[in-house]
Design a protein around this motif. Sequence first.
Motif, PDB file in Angstrom:
ATOM      1  N   SER A 160       0.996  -1.347  -0.619  1.00 58.25           N
ATOM      2  CA  SER A 160      -0.509   0.070  -0.499  1.00 58.25           C
ATOM      3  C   SER A 160       0.853   1.130  -0.028  1.00 58.25           C
ATOM      4  O   SER A 160       1.734   1.092   0.784  1.00 58.25           O
ATOM      5  CB  SER A 160      -0.853   0.058   1.509  1.00 58.25           C
ATOM      6  N   PHE A 161       0.469   2.124  -0.614  1.00 59.82           N
ATOM      7  CA  PHE A 161       1.014   3.962  -0.601  1.00 59.82           C
ATOM      8  C   PHE A 161       1.265   3.819   0.856  1.00 59.82           C
ATOM      9  O   PHE A 161       2.559   4.619   0.736  1.00 59.82           O
ATOM     10  CB  PHE A 161       0.343   4.917  -1.289  1.00 59.82           C
ATOM     11  N   ALA A 162      -0.281   3.640   1.716  1.00 56.91           N
ATOM     12  CA  ALA A 162       0.211   5.085   2.919  1.00 56.91           C
ATOM     13  C   ALA A 162       0.884   3.633   3.925  1.00 56.91           C
ATOM     14  O   ALA A 162       0.517   3.889   4.669  1.00 56.91           O
ATOM     15  CB  ALA A 162      -1.148   4.094   3.677  1.00 56.91           C
ATOM     16  N   GLN A 163       1.867   2.562   3.426  1.00 66.94           N
ATOM     17  CA  GLN A 163       2.078   2.616   4.311  1.00 66.94           C
ATOM     18  C   GLN A 163       3.563   1.831   3.912  1.00 66.94           C
ATOM     19  O   GLN A 163       4.251   1.877   3.289  1.00 66.94           O
ATOM     20  CB  GLN A 163       1.609   0.440   4.700  1.00 66.94           C
ATOM     21  N   TRP A 164       4.181   2.068   5.653  1.00 68.94           N
ATOM     22  CA  TRP A 164       5.980   1.764   5.211  1.00 68.94           C
ATOM     23  C   TRP A 164       6.469   1.027   5.915  1.00 68.94           C
ATOM     24  O   TRP A 164       6.080   0.523   7.009  1.00 68.94           O
ATOM     25  CB  TRP A 164       5.952   3.660   5.779  1.00 68.94           C
ATOM     26  N   VAL A 165       7.804   0.586   5.744  1.00 68.40           N
ATOM     27  CA  VAL A 165       8.742  -0.234   6.531  1.00 68.40           C
ATOM     28  C   VAL A 165      10.126   0.633   6.217  1.00 68.40           C
ATOM     29  O   VAL A 165      10.478   0.972   5.769  1.00 68.40           O
ATOM     30  CB  VAL A 165       8.731  -1.125   5.565  1.00 68.40           C
ATOM     31  N   ASP A 166      10.703   0.229   7.481  1.00 65.47           N
ATOM     32  CA  ASP A 166      12.265   0.780   7.174  1.00 65.47           C
ATOM     33  C   ASP A 166      12.958  -0.336   6.588  1.00 65.47           C
ATOM     34  O   ASP A 166      12.965  -1.223   6.523  1.00 65.47           O
ATOM     35  CB  ASP A 166      13.075   0.386   8.901  1.00 65.47           C
ATOM     36  N   ILE A 167      14.131   0.454   6.183  1.00 68.95           N
ATOM     37  CA  ILE A 167      15.615  -0.281   5.717  1.00 68.95           C
ATOM     38  C   ILE A 167      16.292  -0.518   6.310  1.00 68.95           C
ATOM     39  O   ILE A 167      17.077   0.283   7.254  1.00 68.95           O
ATOM     40  CB  ILE A 167      15.496   0.395   4.103  1.00 68.95           C
ATOM     41  N   SER A 168      16.750  -1.918   5.934  1.00 68.27           N
ATOM     42  CA  SER A 168      17.991  -1.951   7.417  1.00 68.27           C
ATOM     43  C   SER A 168      19.687  -1.606   5.971  1.00 68.27           C
ATOM     44  O   SER A 168      20.032  -2.440   4.524  1.00 68.27           O
ATOM     45  CB  SER A 168      18.010  -3.699   7.011  1.00 68.27           C
ATOM     46  N   ASP A 169      19.820  -0.735   6.090  1.00 67.18           N
ATOM     47  CA  ASP A 169      21.125   0.174   5.265  1.00 67.18           C
ATOM     48  C   ASP A 169      21.959  -0.498   6.286  1.00 67.18           C
ATOM     49  O   ASP A 169      22.764   0.985   7.339  1.00 67.18           O
ATOM     50  CB  ASP A 169      20.413   1.621   4.840  1.00 67.18           C
ATOM     51  N   ASP A 170      22.108  -1.170   6.045  1.00 72.54           N
ATOM     52  CA  ASP A 170      23.797  -1.430   7.827  1.00 72.54           C
ATOM     53  C   ASP A 170      25.408  -1.520   6.318  1.00 72.54           C
ATOM     54  O   ASP A 170      26.415  -1.835   6.815  1.00 72.54           O
ATOM     55  CB  ASP A 170      23.682  -2.570   7.985  1.00 72.54           C
ATOM     56  N   ARG A 171      24.906  -0.921   5.094  1.00 75.39           N
ATOM     57  CA  ARG A 171      26.791  -0.751   4.295  1.00 75.39           C
ATOM     58  C   ARG A 171      27.851   0.247   5.329  1.00 75.39           C
ATOM     59  O   ARG A 171      27.058   1.502   5.974  1.00 75.39           O
ATOM     60  CB  ARG A 171      26.291  -0.082   3.317  1.00 75.39           C
ATOM     61  N   THR A 172      28.867  -0.106   5.317  1.00 75.77           N
ATOM     62  CA  THR A 172      30.125   0.358   6.485  1.00 75.77           C
ATOM     63  C   THR A 172      30.467   1.683   5.409  1.00 75.77           C
ATOM     64  O   THR A 172      30.778   2.968   5.989  1.00 75.77           O
ATOM     65  CB  THR A 172      30.880  -0.311   6.996  1.00 75.77           C
ATOM     66  N   THR A 173      30.073   1.739   4.078  1.00 79.33           N
ATOM     67  CA  THR A 173      30.676   2.805   3.518  1.00 79.33           C
ATOM     68  C   THR A 173      29.707   2.748   2.336  1.00 79.33           C
ATOM     69  O   THR A 173      29.105   2.565   1.727  1.00 79.33           O
ATOM     70  CB  THR A 173      31.603   2.029   2.411  1.00 79.33           C
TER      71      THR A 173
END
Length: 212
Positions: free
Chosen positions: A191-204
């Motif tokens: 859904s456009f109205a539902q959001w989720v966290d992104i796991s961005d664990d890049r060190t660089t």
Amino acid sequence: MSTASNIAKILGAALLAAIAFAAPVKAQSVDFTNAAFVQVSINPTSIPVGAADFCHRRGAECAPYKNPIAAENLTDMRWSQLVQVNAAVNAAVTPVSDKELYGVEEFWTYPTSGYGDCEDFALEKRRQLIDLGWAPSTLMIAVVRQANGEGHAVLMVRTDRGDLVLDNQAGDIRLWNETPYRYLKRQSQLSFAQWVDISDDRTTIVTASAGR
């Protein structure tokens, strides 16, 4: 040079061993754990204030998707559409902050009289791609943090070749992990109205190119 060759060049040689650029593949066979795809939380997270207000004003656009698909097959035609829409919207809209346009810090809408901020660029690109037949579940606005600490928004397109980013600050289209941002959250594929966290664990984080 063929479109497939252009795609390969832009997406980067490092990923060619993991992602095939020959023929489109069914979404069921795509390895979404590959680095070309962002990893997101299972549970929903908070919706940005601007997105919540957009949904309040445009409720019909924020209903759950009827037939969500996991990814679009990045055919030559689809790639050309991405390039054309990204370039056309970037050229047609002049960046202006919501404060300057509407007198408020956040106001998500489509570009007004050729002006808009980063969310407006992303919304317009999303709208045009949907009009071209792209599944809404594969077109997600993502909130990111720039190197200077400022917030920003881009359109993230989920294809069988990876998550591609259409950005009003860049003329080229890149894989998400080839952009100079820290990814925070994005819309879900439900859904456009539902959001989720992104796991961005890049060190660089990849630095911006000289042409940006």
